[in-house]
Design a protein around this motif. Structure first.
Motif, PDB file in Angstrom:
ATOM      1  N   GLU A 213       0.833  -1.203   0.000  1.00 29.47           N
ATOM      2  CA  GLU A 213       0.000   0.000   0.000  1.00 29.47           C
ATOM      3  C   GLU A 213       0.870   1.256   0.000  1.00 29.47           C
ATOM      4  OE1 GLU A 213      -2.421   2.192   3.447  1.00 29.47           O
ATOM      5  OE2 GLU A 213      -3.246   0.223   2.947  1.00 29.47           O
ATOM      6  N   THR A 214       1.904   1.260   0.845  1.00 32.86           N
ATOM      7  CA  THR A 214       2.791   2.422   0.918  1.00 32.86           C
ATOM      8  C   THR A 214       3.550   2.601  -0.391  1.00 32.86           C
ATOM      9  OG1 THR A 214       3.029   2.209   3.308  1.00 32.86           O
ATOM     10  CG2 THR A 214       4.770   3.393   2.160  1.00 32.86           C
ATOM     11  N   PHE A 215       4.018   1.510  -0.954  1.00 36.81           N
ATOM     12  CA  PHE A 215       4.760   1.559  -2.209  1.00 36.81           C
ATOM     13  C   PHE A 215       3.906   2.139  -3.335  1.00 36.81           C
ATOM     14  CE2 PHE A 215       5.924  -1.002  -6.102  1.00 36.81           C
ATOM     15  CZ  PHE A 215       7.007  -0.204  -6.453  1.00 36.81           C
ATOM     16  N   VAL A 216       2.653   1.822  -3.337  1.00 34.24           N
ATOM     17  CA  VAL A 216       1.769   2.265  -4.417  1.00 34.24           C
ATOM     18  C   VAL A 216       1.211   3.664  -4.156  1.00 34.24           C
ATOM     19  CG1 VAL A 216      -0.418   1.791  -5.603  1.00 34.24           C
ATOM     20  CG2 VAL A 216       1.145  -0.087  -5.067  1.00 34.24           C
ATOM     21  N   GLU A 217       0.928   3.991  -2.891  1.00 31.63           N
ATOM     22  CA  GLU A 217       0.105   5.165  -2.608  1.00 31.63           C
ATOM     23  C   GLU A 217       0.820   6.333  -1.954  1.00 31.63           C
ATOM     24  OE1 GLU A 217      -3.260   3.923  -0.351  1.00 31.63           O
ATOM     25  OE2 GLU A 217      -3.996   2.538  -1.889  1.00 31.63           O
ATOM     26  N   ASP A 226      11.701   3.171  -0.128  1.00 34.62           N
ATOM     27  CA  ASP A 226      12.060   2.385   1.060  1.00 34.62           C
ATOM     28  C   ASP A 226      11.114   1.205   1.235  1.00 34.62           C
ATOM     29  OD1 ASP A 226      14.397   3.635   1.989  1.00 34.62           O
ATOM     30  OD2 ASP A 226      13.234   5.279   2.827  1.00 34.62           O
ATOM     31  N   ALA A 227       9.848   1.398   0.914  1.00 35.64           N
ATOM     32  CA  ALA A 227       8.908   0.271   0.970  1.00 35.64           C
ATOM     33  C   ALA A 227       9.282  -0.771  -0.076  1.00 35.64           C
ATOM     34  CB  ALA A 227       7.479   0.762   0.751  1.00 35.64           C
ATOM     35  N   LYS A 228       9.638  -0.319  -1.255  1.00 33.36           N
ATOM     36  CA  LYS A 228      10.078  -1.235  -2.311  1.00 33.36           C
ATOM     37  C   LYS A 228      11.327  -2.002  -1.884  1.00 33.36           C
ATOM     38  CE  LYS A 228      11.981  -1.160  -7.019  1.00 33.36           C
ATOM     39  NZ  LYS A 228      12.317  -0.279  -8.173  1.00 33.36           N
ATOM     40  N   SER A 229      12.295  -1.291  -1.327  1.00 30.54           N
ATOM     41  CA  SER A 229      13.539  -1.930  -0.889  1.00 30.54           C
ATOM     42  C   SER A 229      13.268  -2.995   0.173  1.00 30.54           C
ATOM     43  CB  SER A 229      14.493  -0.870  -0.341  1.00 30.54           C
ATOM     44  OG  SER A 229      15.674  -1.458   0.167  1.00 30.54           O
ATOM     45  N   ALA A 230      12.347  -2.696   1.102  1.00 28.53           N
ATOM     46  CA  ALA A 230      12.008  -3.673   2.139  1.00 28.53           C
ATOM     47  C   ALA A 230      11.438  -4.945   1.520  1.00 28.53           C
ATOM     48  CB  ALA A 230      11.012  -3.064   3.130  1.00 28.53           C
ATOM     49  N   MET A 231      10.573  -4.785   0.535  1.00 31.37           N
ATOM     50  CA  MET A 231       9.982  -5.969  -0.100  1.00 31.37           C
ATOM     51  C   MET A 231      11.008  -6.751  -0.917  1.00 31.37           C
ATOM     52  SD  MET A 231       6.119  -4.807  -1.208  1.00 31.37           S
ATOM     53  CE  MET A 231       6.581  -3.316  -2.091  1.00 31.37           C
ATOM     54  N   LEU A 232      11.897  -6.035  -1.594  1.00 27.86           N
ATOM     55  CA  LEU A 232      12.931  -6.714  -2.369  1.00 27.86           C
ATOM     56  C   LEU A 232      13.851  -7.540  -1.466  1.00 27.86           C
ATOM     57  CD1 LEU A 232      13.927  -3.929  -4.925  1.00 27.86           C
ATOM     58  CD2 LEU A 232      12.739  -6.077  -5.428  1.00 27.86           C
ATOM     59  N   LYS A 233      14.221  -6.965  -0.327  1.00 31.38           N
ATOM     60  CA  LYS A 233      15.107  -7.680   0.590  1.00 31.38           C
ATOM     61  C   LYS A 233      14.415  -8.885   1.219  1.00 31.38           C
ATOM     62  CE  LYS A 233      18.028  -3.699   1.635  1.00 31.38           C
ATOM     63  NZ  LYS A 233      18.438  -2.703   2.657  1.00 31.38           N
ATOM     64  N   LEU A 234      13.113  -8.771   1.418  1.00 29.01           N
ATOM     65  CA  LEU A 234      12.364  -9.904   1.967  1.00 29.01           C
ATOM     66  C   LEU A 234      12.155 -10.993   0.923  1.00 29.01           C
ATOM     67  CD1 LEU A 234       9.660  -8.033   4.069  1.00 29.01           C
ATOM     68  CD2 LEU A 234      11.434  -9.559   4.971  1.00 29.01           C
ATOM     69  N   GLY A 235      12.127 -10.599  -0.344  1.00 31.39           N
ATOM     70  CA  GLY A 235      11.879 -11.570  -1.403  1.00 31.39           C
ATOM     71  C   GLY A 235      10.459 -12.109  -1.387  1.00 31.39           C
ATOM     72  N   GLU A 244       7.325  -6.086 -10.339  1.00 33.32           N
ATOM     73  CA  GLU A 244       7.542  -6.505 -11.723  1.00 33.32           C
ATOM     74  C   GLU A 244       6.426  -6.000 -12.632  1.00 33.32           C
ATOM     75  OE1 GLU A 244       7.756 -10.640 -14.321  1.00 33.32           O
ATOM     76  OE2 GLU A 244       8.201 -10.691 -12.165  1.00 33.32           O
ATOM     77  N   ASP A 245       5.178  -6.114 -12.171  1.00 29.42           N
ATOM     78  CA  ASP A 245       4.040  -5.683 -12.975  1.00 29.42           C
ATOM     79  C   ASP A 245       4.091  -4.167 -13.233  1.00 29.42           C
ATOM     80  OD1 ASP A 245       3.134  -8.264 -13.018  1.00 29.42           O
ATOM     81  OD2 ASP A 245       1.609  -7.964 -11.453  1.00 29.42           O
ATOM     82  N   LEU A 246       4.422  -3.403 -12.189  1.00 28.59           N
ATOM     83  CA  LEU A 246       4.470  -1.946 -12.328  1.00 28.59           C
ATOM     84  C   LEU A 246       5.626  -1.526 -13.251  1.00 28.59           C
ATOM     85  CD1 LEU A 246       3.638  -0.758  -8.707  1.00 28.59           C
ATOM     86  CD2 LEU A 246       2.157  -0.695 -10.705  1.00 28.59           C
ATOM     87  N   GLU A 247       6.735  -2.227 -13.147  1.00 30.39           N
ATOM     88  CA  GLU A 247       7.852  -1.930 -14.042  1.00 30.39           C
ATOM     89  C   GLU A 247       7.478  -2.212 -15.486  1.00 30.39           C
ATOM     90  OE1 GLU A 247      10.997  -4.265 -12.428  1.00 30.39           O
ATOM     91  OE2 GLU A 247      11.775  -2.640 -11.182  1.00 30.39           O
ATOM     92  N   ARG A 248       6.779  -3.321 -15.695  1.00 33.33           N
ATOM     93  CA  ARG A 248       6.390  -3.698 -17.051  1.00 33.33           C
ATOM     94  C   ARG A 248       5.409  -2.682 -17.644  1.00 33.33           C
ATOM     95  NH1 ARG A 248       5.241  -8.558 -16.018  1.00 33.33           N
ATOM     96  NH2 ARG A 248       3.011  -8.288 -15.647  1.00 33.33           N
ATOM     97  N   GLU A 249       4.570  -2.120 -16.767  1.00 34.82           N
ATOM     98  CA  GLU A 249       3.569  -1.162 -17.240  1.00 34.82           C
ATOM     99  C   GLU A 249       4.110   0.265 -17.295  1.00 34.82           C
ATOM    100  OE1 GLU A 249       0.231  -1.641 -14.688  1.00 34.82           O
ATOM    101  OE2 GLU A 249       0.017  -3.782 -15.110  1.00 34.82           O
ATOM    102  N   GLY A 250       5.383   0.424 -16.916  1.00 33.40           N
ATOM    103  CA  GLY A 250       6.013   1.738 -17.039  1.00 33.40           C
ATOM    104  C   GLY A 250       5.765   2.694 -15.901  1.00 33.40           C
ATOM    105  N   PHE A 251       5.295   2.188 -14.764  1.00 29.16           N
ATOM    106  CA  PHE A 251       5.041   3.059 -13.625  1.00 29.16           C
ATOM    107  C   PHE A 251       6.281   3.282 -12.782  1.00 29.16           C
ATOM    108  CE2 PHE A 251       0.693   1.651 -14.578  1.00 29.16           C
ATOM    109  CZ  PHE A 251       0.044   2.855 -14.549  1.00 29.16           C
TER     110      PHE A 251
END
Length: 252
Positions: A213-217, A226-235, A244-251
């Protein structure tokens, strides 16, 4: 609840740091020789304020159990610069004996720098007794103290499962609602740290939902990163898929 406007020594909007924020790690290499603990220990009981402050700051660099009782006493020193130095020094020299005095001083100290040092020290003590004070600081204190309370709550990972699951809901609340972006960012980082200690349960899932929610909003790019980094580190699969979906859609 503390009022941001009632402090003259701490400019919250312009400066979230204290003069001691950039202390090097205890084991950091430095060209400057470290103070001699044998010289500094007696100065902790000096009648001169400047000498007490100098000695307390020395133990921000030194680790020596003999200093701990003196530093605890200095938490109630009349001079706020001595008190803040003692708090930071206890963070460098954590002790179970210091936890209750730190909690007591947090509850009565008017100075934001001192409270900030106290919450940092409480985090480093890795003690369950610190949890409620850190949560209270995150919820009610001034911005600079909330910033460090958020980070200190990540230290509950070293305390145990019960402390972790008690800290995460408070961090989620602050990540969603705190008006200061830096505090929200620290909350996102701490949630990521604490989730590493959790099994895939409802608390973990709720935390991931909040990070998504934080990453998107969130309105601030830094908080989203920082929210994205936390999720990436958690895997986490859900988080990774969303990224991945947001990157593919250009966001991104």
């Amino acid at each position: 609840m503390y009022d941001d406007d009632d402090l003259t020594l701490l400019d919250i909007d312009a400066d979230l740091e204290s003069p001691l924020d950039h202390m090097e790690p205890v084991d950091a290499e430095s060209e400057e020789p470290k103070p001699d603990p044998e010289e500094m220990l007696p100065l902790l009981e000096s009648q001169e304020t400047n000498q007490r402050m100098l000695a307390a700051r020395a133990f921000c660099e030194l680790q020596d159990d003999r200093a701990i009782p003196h530093l605890i006493r200095l938490l109630t020193d009349p001079c706020p610069l001595v008190r803040v130095s003692a708090a930071y020094a206890l963070g460098r020299n954590p002790s179970t004996d210091a936890v209750e005095p730190l909690i007591q001083q947090y509850g009565k100290d008017w100075n934001g720098y001192v409270r900030k040092g106290v919450v940092w020290a409480l985090g480093n003590c890795h003690d369950r007794r610190s949890l409620e004070t850190l949560i209270d600081a995150l919820k009610t204190d001034i911005s600079a103290v909330r910033l460090w309370a958020a980070s200190s709550l990540a230290q509950m990972a070293a305390v145990g499962y019960e402390a972790v699951i008690a800290a995460i809901p408070r961090l989620i609340e602050a990540m969603r609602q705190d008006p200061v972006a830096a505090v929200r960012s620290n909350c996102a980082w701490s949630i990521g740290q604490l989730c590493r200690e959790l099994p895939s349960n409802v608390v973990y899932a709720t935390a991931i939902d909040a990070l998504i929610e934080t990453f998107v909003e969130d309105e601030e790019l830094g908080v989203r990163e920082d929210a994205k980094s936390a999720m990436l580190k958690l895997g986490d699969p859900r988080g990774l898929q969303l990224i991945e979906d947001l990157e593919r859609e250009g966001f991104l």
